[in-house]
Scaffold this active site. Structure first.
Site, PDB file in Angstrom:
ATOM      1  N   HIS A  33       0.861  -1.184   0.000  1.00 40.23           N
ATOM      2  CA  HIS A  33       0.000   0.000   0.000  1.00 40.23           C
ATOM      3  C   HIS A  33       0.896   1.232   0.000  1.00 40.23           C
ATOM      4  O   HIS A  33       1.683   1.446   0.913  1.00 40.23           O
ATOM      5  CB  HIS A  33      -0.916   0.016   1.224  1.00 40.23           C
ATOM      6  CG  HIS A  33      -1.919   1.139   1.193  1.00 40.23           C
ATOM      7  ND1 HIS A  33      -3.190   0.990   0.692  1.00 40.23           N
ATOM      8  CD2 HIS A  33      -1.814   2.441   1.581  1.00 40.23           C
ATOM      9  CE1 HIS A  33      -3.842   2.139   0.781  1.00 40.23           C
ATOM     10  NE2 HIS A  33      -3.025   3.041   1.315  1.00 40.23           N
ATOM     11  N   CYS A  34       0.773   2.036  -1.044  1.00 39.03           N
ATOM     12  CA  CYS A  34       1.650   3.195  -1.209  1.00 39.03           C
ATOM     13  C   CYS A  34       0.961   4.442  -0.684  1.00 39.03           C
ATOM     14  O   CYS A  34      -0.056   4.876  -1.254  1.00 39.03           O
ATOM     15  CB  CYS A  34       2.015   3.369  -2.684  1.00 39.03           C
ATOM     16  SG  CYS A  34       3.100   4.774  -2.992  1.00 39.03           S
ATOM     17  N   PRO A  35       1.462   5.068   0.392  1.00 40.21           N
ATOM     18  CA  PRO A  35       0.827   6.294   0.885  1.00 40.21           C
ATOM     19  C   PRO A  35       0.996   7.464  -0.071  1.00 40.21           C
ATOM     20  O   PRO A  35       0.175   8.387  -0.069  1.00 40.21           O
ATOM     21  CB  PRO A  35       1.539   6.542   2.220  1.00 40.21           C
ATOM     22  CG  PRO A  35       2.859   5.845   2.091  1.00 40.21           C
ATOM     23  CD  PRO A  35       2.611   4.661   1.220  1.00 40.21           C
TER      24      PRO A  35
END
Length: 365
Positions: A176-178
């Site tokens: 999950h890429c912020p």
């Protein structure tokens, strides 16, 4: 009579001892039963040390997931804001300096390459931000599943993992890429990697281009020579504030140089890390899983083989969707919104790999 009394006292002591022992055994049985009842509430034959750690840190994980979800919007705004600042400074301050420092041919080449990087960065970031990573079809029970997700209570296809931030399963989940405020999965993995690649390359290109100007004007109090780009950027040098205007230009160039140099190093390292994973046919999640599986099989004298590794070149072709030679230009070096190969549920070997191993041993993925 004395003998009868002694016998009675002995019988009393014997009864008291037997009652005490039976009472002690009764308490022991009650305690053992209580412990067994408590264990039956939490016992699971599939429990392990990792499960216990996950249960203990579940509140902390919940807090981090919620913060990451909300701060994702801040990270996206930060990326857009910093990129916009670099573009504005580039056109307002750096472009006149390039035109003054280099000849027409070199300046045209630098401007062309810079705008190509900008287009690739903006396109892939937008696509990575807005493209769904891919989810298993809901309500479909005949999926080619390898396990059941304990959170979704649904079939989990190969290479699918549950994202605690998105709170759903992701096809071919990488992480999950912020910075995208989105999961990186089957349908936007290429956009994420291309964004990292072109952003790191573009920042390195900008940093190298500005090095000559930056090192020449690294001292704010130093007066720029008459032929310096800083003088040319301040045509109204006869006004009351020429030095202040030069300081603004200087600070802008220094800001862009420091920012692009830092991003090129940090993001470049991340890009190399993901390039190594793609070359091995792995995702970030699978890298940890395969490492544990490799160690487990090594103890048994066996060798682990990644079923999704078909050779570095074939892995890259499958990742970028390259089927013909022209696709290296149209799908890698130019913006392309083509979909990835497959549906993310079933993973088949690439066509070129199948053709090369057609006469070899059959492999089932």
């Amino acid at each position: 009579m004395r003998a009868v009394a002694q016998a009675a006292r002995g019988l009393g002591r014997l009864c008291a001892g037997s009652c005490g022992r039976s009472r002690g055994r009764g308490l022991g049985k009650t305690w053992a039963y209580t412990c067994l009842a408590l264990k039956s509430l939490v016992y699971n034959s599939f429990s392990s040390y990792d499960t216990m750690v996950d249960a203990l840190f579940e509140p902390l994980f919940w807090l981090v997931d919620r913060l990451t979800r909300w701060f994702g919007l801040v990270f996206v705004a930060l990326v857009v804001g910093l990129t916009s600042c670099v573009v504005v400074v580039g056109y307002v301050c750096v472009l006149p300096a390039i035109l003054a420092e280099y000849g027409p041919a070199v300046s045209a080449a630098l401007i062309l390459v810079s705008n190509w990087f900008l287009i690739m960065i903006v396109f892939h970031y937008y696509k990575g931000l807005t493209t769904s990573p891919g989810y298993p079809p809901p309500g479909q029970v005949d999926l080619p599943a390898v396990s059941i997700c304990k959170r979704c209570i649904a079939p989990k296809p190969p290479r699918t993992h549950h994202c605690s931030i998105c709170n759903r399963c992701i096809l071919k989940m990488d992480h999950h890429c912020p910075w995208l405020n989105n999961c990186v999965g089957n349908y936007n993995h290429r956009y994420f990697f291309s964004f990292c690649l072109y952003m790191s390359m573009g920042c390195a290109f900008t940093s190298i281009t500005l090095s000559r100007t930056y090192f020449r004007t690294h001292a704010p109090s130093q007066v720029a020579p008459s032929h310096s780009p800083l003088k040319l950027l301040s045509p109204a040098s006869t006004t009351a504030e020429p030095e202040k205007r030069e300081d603004h230009v200087h600070n802008s160039i220094v800001f862009v140089w420091v920012l692009t140099s830092t991003v090129s190093v940090v993001l470049g390292a991340l890009t190399l890390w993901h390039a190594a994973l793609i070359s091995r046919g792995e995702t970030s999640v699978e890298r940890h899983i395969n490492r544990k599986e490799r160690a487990r099989l090594h103890k048994k004298g066996k060798v682990f083989k990644n079923p999704y590794h078909f050779g570095s070149l074939s892995n890259w072709k499958q990742f970028f969707g390259v089927k013909h030679r022209r696709h290296w230009l149209t799908r890698v070096l130019l913006p392309s919104g083509h979909a990835p190969q497959g549906n993310g549920l079933v993973w088949l070997p690439p066509d070129d790999w199948v053709a090369a191993h057609r006469h070899g041993p059959s492999v089932t993925v």
